[in-house]
Design a protein around this motif. Sequence first.
Motif, PDB file in Angstrom:
ATOM      1  N   ILE A 191      27.687  89.917 -55.241  1.00  0.00           N
ATOM      2  CA  ILE A 191      27.379  88.923 -54.193  1.00  0.00           C
ATOM      3  C   ILE A 191      28.512  88.924 -53.172  1.00  0.00           C
ATOM      4  O   ILE A 191      29.464  88.137 -53.290  1.00  0.00           O
ATOM      5  N   PRO A 192      28.432  89.783 -52.156  1.00  0.00           N
ATOM      6  CA  PRO A 192      29.481  89.746 -51.128  1.00  0.00           C
ATOM      7  C   PRO A 192      29.532  88.366 -50.470  1.00  0.00           C
ATOM      8  O   PRO A 192      28.489  87.774 -50.194  1.00  0.00           O
ATOM      9  N   GLY A 193      30.750  87.862 -50.266  1.00  0.00           N
ATOM     10  CA  GLY A 193      30.896  86.545 -49.635  1.00  0.00           C
ATOM     11  C   GLY A 193      30.639  85.396 -50.596  1.00  0.00           C
ATOM     12  O   GLY A 193      30.649  84.236 -50.187  1.00  0.00           O
ATOM     13  N   GLY A 194      30.456  85.687 -51.877  1.00  0.00           N
ATOM     14  CA  GLY A 194      30.019  84.676 -52.850  1.00  0.00           C
ATOM     15  C   GLY A 194      31.008  83.565 -53.122  1.00  0.00           C
ATOM     16  O   GLY A 194      30.674  82.611 -53.815  1.00  0.00           O
ATOM     17  N   ALA A 195      32.234  83.681 -52.596  1.00  0.00           N
ATOM     18  CA  ALA A 195      33.219  82.620 -52.810  1.00  0.00           C
ATOM     19  C   ALA A 195      33.327  81.685 -51.605  1.00  0.00           C
ATOM     20  O   ALA A 195      34.054  80.701 -51.660  1.00  0.00           O
ATOM     21  N   PHE A 196      32.619  81.965 -50.509  1.00  0.00           N
ATOM     22  CA  PHE A 196      32.725  81.126 -49.308  1.00  0.00           C
ATOM     23  C   PHE A 196      32.268  79.704 -49.607  1.00  0.00           C
ATOM     24  O   PHE A 196      31.240  79.522 -50.249  1.00  0.00           O
ATOM     25  N   PRO A 197      32.946  78.661 -49.130  1.00  0.00           N
ATOM     26  CA  PRO A 197      34.071  78.600 -48.189  1.00  0.00           C
ATOM     27  C   PRO A 197      35.452  78.755 -48.822  1.00  0.00           C
ATOM     28  O   PRO A 197      36.447  78.617 -48.126  1.00  0.00           O
ATOM     29  N   SER A 198      35.506  79.002 -50.148  1.00  0.00           N
ATOM     30  CA  SER A 198      36.765  79.443 -50.750  1.00  0.00           C
ATOM     31  C   SER A 198      36.980  80.882 -50.252  1.00  0.00           C
ATOM     32  O   SER A 198      36.304  81.302 -49.311  1.00  0.00           O
ATOM     33  N   TYR A 199      37.878  81.626 -50.832  1.00  0.00           N
ATOM     34  CA  TYR A 199      38.157  82.935 -50.254  1.00  0.00           C
ATOM     35  C   TYR A 199      38.301  84.006 -51.315  1.00  0.00           C
ATOM     36  O   TYR A 199      38.347  83.720 -52.509  1.00  0.00           O
ATOM     37  N   ALA A 200      38.300  85.253 -50.823  1.00  0.00           N
ATOM     38  CA  ALA A 200      38.524  86.395 -51.704  1.00  0.00           C
ATOM     39  C   ALA A 200      39.667  87.199 -51.103  1.00  0.00           C
ATOM     40  O   ALA A 200      39.518  87.817 -50.044  1.00  0.00           O
ATOM     41  N   HIS A 201      40.806  87.122 -51.757  1.00  0.00           N
ATOM     42  CA  HIS A 201      42.043  87.775 -51.294  1.00  0.00           C
ATOM     43  C   HIS A 201      41.766  89.247 -50.985  1.00  0.00           C
ATOM     44  O   HIS A 201      41.277  89.978 -51.825  1.00  0.00           O
ATOM     45  N   GLY A 202      42.083  89.649 -49.740  1.00  0.00           N
ATOM     46  CA  GLY A 202      41.825  91.034 -49.338  1.00  0.00           C
ATOM     47  C   GLY A 202      40.460  91.229 -48.693  1.00  0.00           C
ATOM     48  O   GLY A 202      40.174  92.306 -48.175  1.00  0.00           O
ATOM     49  N   TYR A 203      39.612  90.206 -48.725  1.00  0.00           N
ATOM     50  CA  TYR A 203      38.264  90.329 -48.150  1.00  0.00           C
ATOM     51  C   TYR A 203      38.018  89.344 -47.016  1.00  0.00           C
ATOM     52  O   TYR A 203      37.625  89.724 -45.929  1.00  0.00           O
ATOM     53  N   TYR A 204      38.227  88.058 -47.270  1.00  0.00           N
ATOM     54  CA  TYR A 204      38.051  87.052 -46.212  1.00  0.00           C
ATOM     55  C   TYR A 204      38.884  85.823 -46.569  1.00  0.00           C
ATOM     56  O   TYR A 204      39.125  85.557 -47.746  1.00  0.00           O
ATOM     57  N   PRO A 205      39.338  85.078 -45.540  1.00  0.00           N
ATOM     58  CA  PRO A 205      40.211  83.926 -45.801  1.00  0.00           C
ATOM     59  C   PRO A 205      39.422  82.671 -46.145  1.00  0.00           C
ATOM     60  O   PRO A 205      38.199  82.622 -45.958  1.00  0.00           O
ATOM     61  N   ARG A 206      40.151  81.681 -46.650  1.00  0.00           N
ATOM     62  CA  ARG A 206      39.542  80.389 -46.946  1.00  0.00           C
ATOM     63  C   ARG A 206      39.067  79.743 -45.645  1.00  0.00           C
ATOM     64  O   ARG A 206      39.771  79.768 -44.639  1.00  0.00           O
ATOM     65  N   SER A 207      37.877  79.174 -45.652  1.00  0.00           N
ATOM     66  CA  SER A 207      37.411  78.471 -44.456  1.00  0.00           C
ATOM     67  C   SER A 207      37.904  77.036 -44.507  1.00  0.00           C
ATOM     68  O   SER A 207      37.186  76.122 -44.925  1.00  0.00           O
ATOM     69  N   ASN A 208      39.153  76.854 -44.061  1.00  0.00           N
ATOM     70  CA  ASN A 208      39.684  75.493 -44.032  1.00  0.00           C
ATOM     71  C   ASN A 208      38.837  74.612 -43.128  1.00  0.00           C
ATOM     72  O   ASN A 208      38.677  73.424 -43.384  1.00  0.00           O
ATOM     73  N   ALA A 209      38.254  75.219 -42.075  1.00  0.00           N
ATOM     74  CA  ALA A 209      37.398  74.449 -41.164  1.00  0.00           C
ATOM     75  C   ALA A 209      36.175  73.898 -41.897  1.00  0.00           C
ATOM     76  O   ALA A 209      35.741  72.775 -41.651  1.00  0.00           O
ATOM     77  N   PHE A 210      35.600  74.689 -42.830  1.00  0.00           N
ATOM     78  CA  PHE A 210      34.446  74.174 -43.577  1.00  0.00           C
ATOM     79  C   PHE A 210      34.864  73.052 -44.520  1.00  0.00           C
ATOM     80  O   PHE A 210      34.144  72.053 -44.672  1.00  0.00           O
TER      81      PHE A 210
END
Lengths: 286, 257
Positions: A225-244
Amino acid sequence: MARVCTLSEAIEENVRDGDMLAMEGFTHLIPYAAGHEIIRQGRKELFLIRMTPDLIYDQLIGVGAARGMKFSWGGNPGVGSLHRFRDAVENQWPRPLYIEEHSHAAMANAYEAGAANLPFAMLRGYIGADLAKVNPNIKSITCPFTGEVLAAVPSIRPDVSVIHAQRADSKGNVLIEGIAGVQKEAVLAAKRSIVTVEEIVDELNPSSPNAVVLPAWTITSVVHIPGGAFPSYAHGYYPRSNAFYIAWDKIARDRDSFTAWIKENVLAGKPEDFARHVNTRAVNAV
Amino acid sequence: MSIEFTPTEMMTIAAARALTNDDVCFVGIGAPSAACNVARLTHAPDITLIYESGTIGTKPDVLPLSIGDGELCDTALCTVSVPEMFRYWLQGGRITTGFLGGAQIDRFANLNTTVVGDYDKPKVRLPGGGGAPEIASNCGQIYITMALNKRGFVDHLDFITSMGHGEGGDHRARLGMKTKGPTRVITDMCIFEPDPSTKELTVVSIHNGVTRAMIEDNCGWPVRFATQQVETPAPTETEISVLRDINARTRKAHEAA
């Protein structure tokens, strides 16, 4: 041996009504896509376990999926309250929530004891703290060698643990990098486990022989599941969505806006929706 | 030549000054995190900052919103698991100073972040203790920073989430604790330290432009003042610009994501 399957199959096969369910990830790698699938499949009477309930359990509590929760810090990090959690505890909405509250140290020790197949964990903890007065699962034990009195808590043995990780190989071995939290312990302490991952690769190629790797034979189901941790993050893939996380405060504050958000984003959503968070937000993609 | 500054800026800078280069500091999120990083970027470049997510020796360029932002791991010397953090590093006695905030505090620096009202039927359910109960007992000493007002500084706590000096005097020692507990409470109006024998918080330093009456009006118990208080030195130009820069970077980063 881990079976690579769809998210819908993994939840269907592993998460049952009434289960003791641990979904871990200490700020990092929180398995949001799996949480949404559990809501879509209408699981109920769950006993939730998580150090920091975070938005993922605010959502499960708000839809009424939980009978109880064991936790150690129930806020929206850096933002404020988890409003659905508060509404459940203060006003029993949408249903009463039994809580078993610990400190972080006790929860971390209890997961480790679970992974170590021990009945309880001990720590030098809770000294002078009122939690020991309100939680009957905080007891004490005397060291047989020194006579020191230490705190004791039951080990955590979930029916099922769910985590998110960066990568799995095609056999289902899993690699976790960055802030590793208690995920390894949560999986090894559980009867069944699901790991959702950003990528499935031919070879894991860990950067060090000491990397956090969970062998395929310790995991029940692996799901891509790509992106499956959003709005948390996956180190090396995408940052935490602090805005969310900041936006959630407003969404969850009100019962109607929360329910509308769940309807639109979870009930009408699907696991593949999470991939858009990687595409638009990719940084330092590995 | 004096610089304009807000009470909150004064609080953060006074808190930062409490830290030294030799400290190994367990950092709470929010106000403590700002203070610890201002210390690192001014007079204590070699301070070791540790966050409970497992990041050791971290040097964030922007302040984390959560205790486990990626920035903390990216800039850390190393990152360990959460059980290891609490067992080997905190319980192991490796931390000189824990830096906490809280929702409510009493005159013996006990903290409440759990509930207002009855535990089983709370008026307000707060987030809970997280790492605080064991940070408070296992770190060599504790600094606390929070704004001075009657909602926070209360005569009686409904719940003791983490013990400071308990009922005062030698209460910590009686419970077997060998650590010092809270040694300083830094607010936006003044700095408190526990009295050496009773352990009641006592005002030792008053910030520029603040009067005794203002402190008394904003504290929920009758305030004790040390026989001799000093005036907290005003922020220097460097301190203010470092603090404002990191706040600006942080705002930009959090809004962007």
